[in-house]
Design an enzyme around this catalytic site. Structure first.
Site, PDB file in Angstrom:
ATOM      1  N   SER A 280      -9.674  -0.937   7.242  1.00 31.33           N
ATOM      2  CA  SER A 280      -9.118  -0.664   5.910  1.00 31.33           C
ATOM      3  C   SER A 280      -8.396  -1.827   5.249  1.00 31.33           C
ATOM      4  O   SER A 280      -8.074  -1.755   4.064  1.00 31.33           O
ATOM      5  CB  SER A 280      -8.161   0.532   5.974  1.00 31.33           C
ATOM      6  OG  SER A 280      -8.886   1.734   6.006  1.00 31.33           O
TER       7      SER A 280
ATOM      8  N   LYS B 217       0.861  -1.183   0.000  1.00 30.21           N
ATOM      9  CA  LYS B 217       0.000   0.000   0.000  1.00 30.21           C
ATOM     10  C   LYS B 217       0.902   1.240   0.000  1.00 30.21           C
ATOM     11  O   LYS B 217       1.928   1.251   0.700  1.00 30.21           O
ATOM     12  CB  LYS B 217      -0.871  -0.044   1.260  1.00 30.21           C
ATOM     13  CG  LYS B 217      -1.920   1.054   1.373  1.00 30.21           C
ATOM     14  CD  LYS B 217      -2.772   0.819   2.627  1.00 30.21           C
ATOM     15  CE  LYS B 217      -3.886   1.820   2.786  1.00 30.21           C
ATOM     16  NZ  LYS B 217      -4.717   1.563   3.984  1.00 30.21           N
TER      17      LYS B 217
ATOM     18  N   SER C 130      -9.618   1.447   3.130  1.00 26.61           N
ATOM     19  CA  SER C 130      -8.799   2.265   2.258  1.00 26.61           C
ATOM     20  C   SER C 130      -7.725   1.484   1.500  1.00 26.61           C
ATOM     21  O   SER C 130      -7.154   2.017   0.550  1.00 26.61           O
ATOM     22  CB  SER C 130      -8.113   3.354   3.082  1.00 26.61           C
ATOM     23  OG  SER C 130      -7.182   2.767   3.981  1.00 26.61           O
TER      24      SER C 130
END
Lengths: 113, 495
Positions: free
Chosen positions: B179, B80, B155
């Site tokens: 997330s 990420k 997210s």
């Protein structure tokens, strides 16, 4: 500073002017249109969180962190930091050995209220 | 040996170690898939092609020389893009950090690389990890591989998409209020949020420091265990990392738990508004029974307050953490006339650098921490947080349950744009995932079934929680469930 009660559901929690003030504290600049939008949205969120007041929280210790105890003491030994050249390259503007910023005093907004 | 991305991490590592495939080939194919599928799904912000290929060749050379290549030798992974690497850019999907190049690598990245894994790309996300759909990226939303008109969740949107679309077998995400787990559920893959402090946060760009935790997104529970083993352990660079050795969950994950006791929140089924999600959850309870578990109903009314407490606490911490982005030391600086001074530069840089959701949370946090409101909002939320932690304690101690089973999300993946005008509705998406972050306990989502929405099959996951530091129990229970359910649906081919 006296204790302020959060507003009730009947009135919007935040007015546009208050949103401008909060934005200033957060060092954000909003247009009036943005301030009106955020005022509406944040007021809804603040109305939603009012439900917490229905909980019996008398005598409950606030939990600020998952660990009851954290931050083990560490020896105060010097460690290698970032190379100053690297730090200067990361900065948006630098000059010689320094990071350059706009003038701190005497800006149009009084320079750091 | 040509691969199609369907190998798990365990299989890929085995194939490289045995010489059935080369790391270079594996990485090259993953890069090809990223270019072919990833650009359409917008799951990747940056490819590290040459660097990844060079590292893969080094793994092959080591293996050919008879040297150890590590438990993940040659396995391609994606991080990420709020996890820093000492090469390429780390943008947090924000204009603020559009050109930011970190001078160091996150501890998790170093650990995975020490285990032989190859980082091939940085994944798209909601800006600074703030969002539940992936739509808050400054570089456009990632798309769900099961239905590209829908969000993948957030997210850690790009991480979940990359694993679901079989670009890589594993990726890292970060989880502040769901997330990792919610996008994993929406994409039909496994997502694990470890116990707070189990994994170092050093090099994770901080959003809410008392809630953030890095964890794996994989296609199998076994791979989640393998990745957790690789990234966990004490780190002197992170004062909140617990002084514990790395886990060794991969060794035990396939051992069933005798006399497994699974807690379910009383009345939760009636509260799931979505028929398909309700059915999948009910079926999941039955699957646990079939696997030999005893189901124990527990009352957890305080969980309903989770969202309210969470959004106050995370916004408060975010407003403080993101104060560092001021256009002085790093990140973007807006140009203002010299006469306007420093404060105008701060405001211009922050207003043009942060997207709307980030600004919204910074303002909410600033408000609830401001003089006169701190007690009424922040401390009230922190007290509710303790009640939630105590409710978890009761499940695992008083009721003696090994795990707690809840839905992963209130509904399956929704359409892009469907909720983006209403922040509060978007926040409610995290209803089932925030309690684990507030309490700091580990939780995992596992694919449990599919629902048909608009003629398209969408995956639905369920979530298991365990007591703090009981990842071993959590993963074993999740593996029992995975085996019982046998979820093998895949996103449509030829995206």
């Amino acid at each position: 500073m006296g204790h302020k009660h959060p507003p009730t559901n009947d009135s919007p929690a935040l007015l546009r002017e208050q949103t401008h003030r909060i934005a200033h504290l957060a060092r954000l600049e909003l247009t009036d249109e943005q301030a009106a939008m955020y005022a509406t949205q944040l007021s809804r969120v603040l109305a939603y969180v009012e439900q917490l007041r229905a909980l019996d929280l008398e005598g409950v210790k606030p939990m600020l962190h998952p660990h009851d105890r954290y931050g083990e003491p560490v020896a105060d030994d010097p460690r290698e930091g970032l190379d100053p050249g690297v730090v200067r390259r990361l900065a948006p503007e630098s000059e010689g050995a320094f990071i350059r910023v706009p003038k701190v005093l005497g800006g149009t907004e009084g320079g750091g209220a | 040996m040509k691969t199609d991305g369907s190998m798990t991490m365990a299989q890929a590592a085995g194939a490289v170690a045995s010489g059935r495939t080369d790391a270079e080939g594996l990485v090259a194919e993953a890069l090809d898939r990223t270019r072919a599928i990833g650009s359409y799904l917008n799951c990747v912000l940056q490819l590290l092609d040459e660097d990844a290929l060079a590292r893969a060749r080094a793994v092959d050379q080591k293996r050919n020389a008879g040297e150890p290549i590590g438990p993940l030798g040659g396995v391609p992974i994606i991080l990420k893009d709020n996890i820093v690497l000492d090469r390429g850019r780390t943008t947090c999907a924000s204009k603020m950090l559009e050109r930011y190049e970190s001078p160091f690598s996150a501890t998790v990245a170093k650990k995975l690389e020490a285990a032989g894994a190859i980082v091939i790309a940085k994944a798209n996300l909601d800006e600074f990890a703030m969002g539940s759909s992936g739509e808050n990226s400054a570089f456009g939303p990632a798309r769900n591989p099961w239905d590209p008109t829908r969000v993948p969740g957030g997210s850690s949107s790009g991480s979940a998409v990359s694993v679901a679309a079989r670009i890589v077998p594993g990726a890292l995400g970060s989880d502040t209020g769901g997330s990792i787990r919610q996008p994993a559920s929406h994409c039909g893959v496994v997502g694990l949020k470890p116990t707070y402090g189990r994994v170092s946060r050093y090099g994770l760009v901080a959003f809410a420091s008392s809630l953030d935790q890095i964890g794996p997104i994989t296609r199998t529970v076994e791979d989640a265990a393998i990745m957790l083993d690789a990234i966990s352990g004490h780190d002197p660079h992170d004062s909140t990392s617990l002084n514990l050795s790395p886990t060794s969950c991969a060794q035990t994950v396939s051992r069933p738990i005798e006399g497994l006791r699974v807690a379910v929140p009383a009345g939760v089924i009636d509260e799931i508004a979505h028929n398909g999600v309700r059915t999948v959850y009910q079926d999941a309870i039955n699957a646990c029974r079939s696997a030999g578990a005893e189901i124990v109903e527990v009352a957890l009314p305080v969980f309903k307050s989770g969202i309210a407490a969470y959004y106050l606490i995370c916004a408060a911490e975010a407003s403080s953490n993101l104060a560092r982005f001021d256009g002085v030391r790093y990140g973007s600086r807006a140009s203002v006339a010299p006469s306007q001074g420093l404060e105008a530069m701060y405001k211009e840089s922050r207003s043009s650098g942060f997207g709307p959701e980030v600004q919204r949370r910074i303002m909410l946090g600033t408000h609830v921490l401001s003089s006169g409101y701190y007690d009424a909002y922040y401390l009230t939320a922190a007290r509710a947080r303790r009640l939630i932690k105590e409710a978890f304690d009761a499940v695992f101690r008083s009721h003696g349950c090994h795990v707690l089973l809840t839905p992963a999300a209130p509904e399956p993946a929704f359409r892009i744009g469907e909720k983006s005008d209403d922040p509060l509705t978007m926040y409610l998406e995290d209803l089932f995932t925030v309690p684990a972050n507030l309490a700091g306990v580990p939780a995992i989502t596992v694919p449990a079934g599919v629902v048909i929405e608009g003629g398209v099959a969408l995956p639905v996951g369920v979530q298991f929680h365990a007591a703090a530091l009981q990842e071993d129990t959590l993963l074993r229970a999740a593996r029992m469930f995975e085996r019982e359910v046998g979820f093998d649906a895949q996103p449509p081919a030829g995206l």
